[in-house]
Each structure stands twice: as structure tokens, then as C-alpha cells.
Scaffold this active site. Structure first.
Site, mmCIF file in Angstrom:
data_model
loop_
_atom_site.group_PDB
_atom_site.id
_atom_site.type_symbol
_atom_site.label_atom_id
_atom_site.label_comp_id
_atom_site.label_asym_id
_atom_site.label_seq_id
_atom_site.Cartn_x
_atom_site.Cartn_y
_atom_site.Cartn_z
ATOM 1 N N TYR A 113 0.812 -0.840 0.015
ATOM 2 C CA TYR A 113 0.190 -0.058 0.065
ATOM 3 C C TYR A 113 0.609 0.916 0.115
ATOM 4 O O TYR A 113 1.148 2.092 1.450
ATOM 5 C CB TYR A 113 -0.733 0.085 1.502
ATOM 6 C CG TYR A 113 -1.831 1.389 1.382
ATOM 7 C CD1 TYR A 113 -2.420 1.805 0.143
ATOM 8 C CD2 TYR A 113 -2.285 1.719 2.153
ATOM 9 C CE1 TYR A 113 -3.345 2.601 0.763
ATOM 10 C CE2 TYR A 113 -2.602 2.377 2.638
ATOM 11 C CZ TYR A 113 -3.630 3.368 1.290
ATOM 12 O OH TYR A 113 -3.807 4.677 1.697
ATOM 13 N N ASP A 152 -1.832 -0.787 -3.863
ATOM 14 C CA ASP A 152 -2.636 0.479 -3.958
ATOM 15 C C ASP A 152 -1.253 0.941 -4.671
ATOM 16 O O ASP A 152 -0.804 1.956 -3.727
ATOM 17 C CB ASP A 152 -3.699 0.749 -3.450
ATOM 18 C CG ASP A 152 -3.652 2.350 -3.567
ATOM 19 O OD1 ASP A 152 -3.427 3.132 -4.885
ATOM 20 O OD2 ASP A 152 -4.541 3.172 -2.479
ATOM 21 N N ASN A 154 -1.427 4.125 -5.450
ATOM 22 C CA ASN A 154 -1.506 5.314 -5.575
ATOM 23 C C ASN A 154 -0.527 6.894 -6.883
ATOM 24 O O ASN A 154 -0.611 8.437 -6.398
ATOM 25 C CB ASN A 154 -0.954 6.520 -4.328
ATOM 26 C CG ASN A 154 -2.068 6.055 -3.092
ATOM 27 O OD1 ASN A 154 -3.325 6.958 -3.206
ATOM 28 N ND2 ASN A 154 -1.644 5.464 -2.052
ATOM 29 N N ASP A 249 -14.156 1.926 -3.079
ATOM 30 C CA ASP A 249 -13.993 2.812 -3.698
ATOM 31 C C ASP A 249 -12.686 2.530 -4.371
ATOM 32 O O ASP A 249 -12.728 2.791 -5.803
ATOM 33 C CB ASP A 249 -13.439 4.577 -3.064
ATOM 34 C CG ASP A 249 -12.533 4.197 -2.200
ATOM 35 O OD1 ASP A 249 -12.347 3.484 -2.550
ATOM 36 O OD2 ASP A 249 -11.895 5.671 -2.157
#
Length: 259
Positions: A113, A152, A154, A249
Site C-alpha cells: 500500500y 495500490d 497511489n 472506492d
């Protein structure tokens, strides 16, 4: 040779997604591994329903929580038992529950993450340093056996990876420094598995804001990835984004490989 399916999903709160059909997702998917990010819980808070499902279906669960409660965190669920488990970086700099590396007989699997650089890019330097540490680590690991790294990240790498690139050029997740930092990972021989199969495919996103009905209008970003080392590409069978899966999401992304 056997076919394996590996899935990655930022659930944005594991306890919350359990209330939105997560167990149905587990039952439906025939996965070899499932990497979850932003679980937002401590080990003792993992829902009993998940622990029971894991045990009843012959899987193994590995958790790495942030020191800060209700924040970050990653969980990996795998059919095969890992021979080694590494939580965070070897220098103990990851206290936010962001990296969980499982070693198996034939490969390594990193569940990550990646930090958000935040409004005003206040954590941009931290994000880039994190990327650099990950790159050094996976470069070492691939000398021993193949490596898959998912999660993720980002960051949307290129304009094709988000709906509105022009208006987001200086925003977290699409600023030039972040995109360049992610690009350096690819330049070192790491393959973006989705773009390997679909180099020009548009409107394929994995995250949508909860605001302005973004998901219904498909105003999204592709910030969730599976990367593999170049030497493992010959084993790559498919890659995809499961946009139909609701509950967070983000939506899951996956690859299929032969081992």
C-alpha cells in the site's frame, strides 16, 4: 505447469467491506492469492467470518497492521503456505503497515500500500523514498526467483490512466515527480502487466472518488497495479481490472500466471 490467479484489492476498510458482500466475493473467486490494502485494523480485529472462511477453505492469512489504529494495513490470503514472511522493510522504517512480502517455492509476492503524497504534496518526499526502497528490494529478490508486486501504488502513470489528466497535473497521484518515480521502476525492467496486454486501452480505471457520482460516470484513475520482473513475462497469461466488483472506492485487479 498450473494456472494461478492472483488478485489485489484496496478494500478501504476490511470490516466495512465485509458488510458489502466481501464473503460472496471470496466464495466466487477461485484465487491463488488475494492481497488486500488499507484494511484499517489490528490483527485481533480481523472479522471472524473471514478467519472462518480462510480455515474452512484451506487458505492461509497473513496480516501486517499499522502501529496507528484504524489506519493503512495489508492482509494477504494465499492457498499455499508461505515459506517466509517479511513485514515492512528490513530497516524497520515501515510502521504504517504498508508492505507484506510472502516467499513461496517458485516466487515472491509483495503486497504493498504505497503512500499518498497528500494535499499540497506534503508527503511527496516520503512517497519517492518509499518507491526507491521498494525498487532496491525487488531488484535484489528477482536475482533469486521471480517477483510479483501488487497493490495500490497511489499514482496514475500516464494521461491514459485517468479521466482528467490536464486538471490533475499538480495533484497528488499525478504530479510529475510521482509519475517519474513510478516510471523509474518500469525502466529497471519491471512490467506493468495490464499495459502489457492493453497498451492503448482507455477508460480502464481501478479507483473512483466517492464525490460527484464519479464511479457511475467512470471518472476514475488506474492506480492499482500488478508488476512482474521482465523474466517472468513468459509466464504471464492475462491481466485485468474487475470494475464490476463493488464494496470499496477501488475495485480488484488481477493477473493469471503459469507456474
Amino acid at each position: 505447469m498450473k494456472k494461478e490467479k492472483h488478485i489485489s484489492w484496496n478494500v478501504n476498510g476490511l470490516r466495512a467491506v465485509v458488510k458489502k458482500g466481501f464473503l460472496d466475493f471470496l466464495e466466487k473467486e477461485k484465487f491463488t492469492s488475494l492481497s488486500l490494502q488499507e484494511t484499517k485494523l489490528q490483527a485481533e480485529q480481523i472479522p471472524e467470518e473471514i478467519q472462518e472462511w480462510v480455515e474452512q477453505n484451506g487458505y492461509h492469512l497473513y496480516n501486517y497492521s499499522a502501529q496507528k489504529r484504524g489506519y493503512s494495513g495489508v492482509i494477504s490470503i494465499s492457498k499455499e503456505q508461505a515459506t517466509n514472511v517479511y513485514q515492512g522493510f528490513s530497516d524497520a522504517s515501515d510502521t504504517e503497515g504498508r508492505v507484506l512480502c510472502l516467499e513461496f517455492a517458485k516466487y515472491y509476492l509483495l503486497n504493498c500500500y504505497f503512500p499518498n503524497s497528500q494535499h499540497g504534496l506534503l508527503r511527496l518526499d516520503y512517497k519517492i523514498a518509499f518507491n526507491q526502497k521498494i525498487l532496491r528490494w525487488i531488484n535484489r529478490l528477482q536475482k533469486k526467483k521471480p517477483v510479483m508486486i501488487c497493490g495500490d501504488f497511489n499514482v496514475a502513470h500516464k494521461p491514459i490512466d485517468l479521466k482528467n489528466p490536464k486538471t490533475n497535473e499538480q495533484n497528488p497521484g499525478f504530479c510529475p515527480e510521482e509519475r517519474e518515480s513510478f516510471g523509474k521502476i518500469l525502466q529497471k525492467g519491471w512490467v506493468d502487466t495490464f499495459r502489457h496486454f492493453y497498451p492503448d486501452k482507455v477508460e480502464e480505471y481501478s479507483w473512483w472518488s466517492y464525490r460527484v457520482n464519479a464511479r457511475e460516470r467512470n471518472i476514475g484513475w488506474r492506480i492499482d497495479y500488478f508488476l512482474i520482473n521482465a523474466g517472468f513475462v513468459e509466464n504471464l497469461l492475462s491481466a485485468g481490472i474487475q470494475q464490476q466488483v463493488m464494496g470499496s472506492d477501488h475495485c480488484p485487479v488481477y493477473i493469471e500466471v503459469s507456474t
